[in-house]
Design a protein around this motif. Structure first.
Motif, mmCIF file in Angstrom:
data_model
loop_
_atom_site.group_PDB
_atom_site.id
_atom_site.type_symbol
_atom_site.label_atom_id
_atom_site.label_comp_id
_atom_site.label_asym_id
_atom_site.label_seq_id
_atom_site.Cartn_x
_atom_site.Cartn_y
_atom_site.Cartn_z
ATOM 1 N N VAL A 47 -143.902 -12.319 -55.679
ATOM 2 C CA VAL A 47 -144.993 -12.235 -54.714
ATOM 3 C C VAL A 47 -145.273 -10.772 -54.401
ATOM 4 C CG1 VAL A 47 -145.748 -12.903 -52.396
ATOM 5 C CG2 VAL A 47 -144.229 -14.419 -53.691
ATOM 6 N N TYR A 48 -146.542 -10.371 -54.526
ATOM 7 C CA TYR A 48 -146.960 -9.029 -54.111
ATOM 8 C C TYR A 48 -147.274 -9.024 -52.623
ATOM 9 C CZ TYR A 48 -147.577 -6.891 -58.694
ATOM 10 O OH TYR A 48 -147.368 -6.347 -59.925
ATOM 11 N N CYS A 49 -146.783 -8.024 -51.925
ATOM 12 C CA CYS A 49 -147.105 -7.830 -50.516
ATOM 13 C C CYS A 49 -147.705 -6.444 -50.368
ATOM 14 C CB CYS A 49 -145.858 -7.926 -49.644
ATOM 15 S SG CYS A 49 -144.997 -9.483 -49.787
ATOM 16 N N LYS A 50 -148.876 -6.376 -49.834
ATOM 17 C CA LYS A 50 -149.501 -5.073 -49.622
ATOM 18 C C LYS A 50 -149.077 -4.564 -48.256
ATOM 19 C CE LYS A 50 -153.767 -2.664 -50.284
ATOM 20 N NZ LYS A 50 -155.149 -2.740 -50.706
ATOM 21 N N VAL A 51 -148.284 -3.500 -48.235
ATOM 22 C CA VAL A 51 -147.743 -2.994 -46.973
ATOM 23 C C VAL A 51 -148.513 -1.800 -46.432
ATOM 24 C CG1 VAL A 51 -145.428 -3.896 -47.287
ATOM 25 C CG2 VAL A 51 -146.004 -1.668 -48.233
ATOM 26 N N ARG A 52 -149.163 -1.086 -47.305
ATOM 27 C CA ARG A 52 -150.009 0.049 -46.899
ATOM 28 C C ARG A 52 -151.285 0.008 -47.722
ATOM 29 N NH1 ARG A 52 -145.290 2.697 -48.176
ATOM 30 N NH2 ARG A 52 -143.877 2.872 -46.443
ATOM 31 N N MET A 53 -152.171 0.896 -47.446
ATOM 32 C CA MET A 53 -153.450 0.919 -48.168
ATOM 33 C C MET A 53 -153.254 1.043 -49.680
ATOM 34 S SD MET A 53 -156.039 0.805 -45.988
ATOM 35 C CE MET A 53 -157.413 1.792 -46.488
ATOM 36 N N ASP A 54 -152.311 1.867 -50.107
ATOM 37 C CA ASP A 54 -152.155 2.132 -51.536
ATOM 38 C C ASP A 54 -150.778 1.762 -52.079
ATOM 39 O OD1 ASP A 54 -150.839 4.037 -50.102
ATOM 40 O OD2 ASP A 54 -151.408 5.714 -51.373
ATOM 41 N N ASP A 55 -150.019 1.002 -51.332
ATOM 42 C CA ASP A 55 -148.648 0.689 -51.731
ATOM 43 C C ASP A 55 -148.447 -0.819 -51.771
ATOM 44 O OD1 ASP A 55 -146.053 1.147 -52.469
ATOM 45 O OD2 ASP A 55 -145.350 1.657 -50.462
ATOM 46 N N LYS A 56 -147.822 -1.297 -52.852
ATOM 47 C CA LYS A 56 -147.514 -2.717 -52.973
ATOM 48 C C LYS A 56 -146.003 -2.889 -53.021
ATOM 49 C CE LYS A 56 -151.637 -4.257 -55.352
ATOM 50 N NZ LYS A 56 -152.189 -4.864 -56.553
ATOM 51 N N PHE A 57 -145.556 -3.955 -52.436
ATOM 52 C CA PHE A 57 -144.141 -4.289 -52.394
ATOM 53 C C PHE A 57 -143.996 -5.615 -53.112
ATOM 54 C CE2 PHE A 57 -140.412 -5.973 -50.010
ATOM 55 C CZ PHE A 57 -139.528 -4.974 -50.345
ATOM 56 N N TYR A 58 -143.049 -5.725 -53.996
ATOM 57 C CA TYR A 58 -142.895 -6.918 -54.807
ATOM 58 C C TYR A 58 -141.628 -7.662 -54.413
ATOM 59 C CZ TYR A 58 -143.903 -9.819 -58.772
ATOM 60 O OH TYR A 58 -144.240 -10.879 -59.560
ATOM 61 N N LEU A 59 -141.745 -8.948 -54.153
ATOM 62 C CA LEU A 59 -140.605 -9.775 -53.779
ATOM 63 C C LEU A 59 -140.366 -10.846 -54.829
ATOM 64 C CD1 LEU A 59 -141.457 -10.370 -50.021
ATOM 65 C CD2 LEU A 59 -139.740 -8.814 -50.945
ATOM 66 N N LEU A 60 -139.108 -11.049 -55.185
ATOM 67 C CA LEU A 60 -138.703 -12.152 -56.045
ATOM 68 C C LEU A 60 -138.124 -13.219 -55.123
ATOM 69 C CD1 LEU A 60 -136.987 -9.983 -58.759
ATOM 70 C CD2 LEU A 60 -139.251 -11.014 -58.865
ATOM 71 N N VAL A 61 -138.680 -14.421 -55.185
ATOM 72 C CA VAL A 61 -138.368 -15.470 -54.220
ATOM 73 C C VAL A 61 -137.830 -16.700 -54.937
ATOM 74 C CG1 VAL A 61 -139.343 -16.930 -52.409
ATOM 75 C CG2 VAL A 61 -140.235 -14.633 -52.748
ATOM 76 N N VAL A 62 -136.784 -17.311 -54.362
ATOM 77 C CA VAL A 62 -136.244 -18.576 -54.861
ATOM 78 C C VAL A 62 -136.182 -19.552 -53.690
ATOM 79 C CG1 VAL A 62 -134.301 -19.742 -55.946
ATOM 80 C CG2 VAL A 62 -134.843 -17.386 -56.586
#
Length: 112
Positions: free
Chosen positions: A38-53
């Motif tokens: 899952v991509y999470c947009k935390v700032r205007m130009d930054d993405k955070f990626y989560l691996l979820v189970v």
């Protein structure tokens, strides 16, 4: 003062996450797992990626088994997740995993 508060909250959050991650999952029998990135947009130009189970146990209760930050949904990102799922504290009755068409998880499972 604001920086100290942010640092303290970050430390508390990390401690709670570590405690959650190490919780005993042996009391439940898991039947299925779903995996996804899952991509999470935390700032205007930054993405955070989560691996979820996410799992379902024998009483049809859902539980989140793992949430780990990764580098996109790549095969090299999944081994840490898989190592948590193969720990002695978790019991997965059937070897059924459900995921999307991204082959990174399936390749990682094959090599793990």
């Amino acid at each position: 003062m604001f920086a100290n508060s942010v640092y303290r909250l970050k430390q508390q959050g990390e401690a709670k996450y570590d405690q959650w991650r190490k919780r005993d999952l042996n009391k439940r029998q898991y039947l299925y797992i779903w995996v996804d990135g899952v991509y999470c947009k935390v700032r205007m130009d930054d993405k955070f990626y989560l691996l979820v189970v996410i799992s379902v146990d024998d009483a049809a209760r859902k539980d989140m088994l793992a949430v780990i930050d990764g580098y996109r949904e790549l095969e090299i990102s999944w081994p840490e997740v898989l190592s948590q799922l193969t720990s002695p504290s978790i019991s997965i009755a059937h070897e059924l995993a459900i995921g999307d068409g991204a082959f990174s998880f399936w390749n990682a499972v094959t090599h793990h």
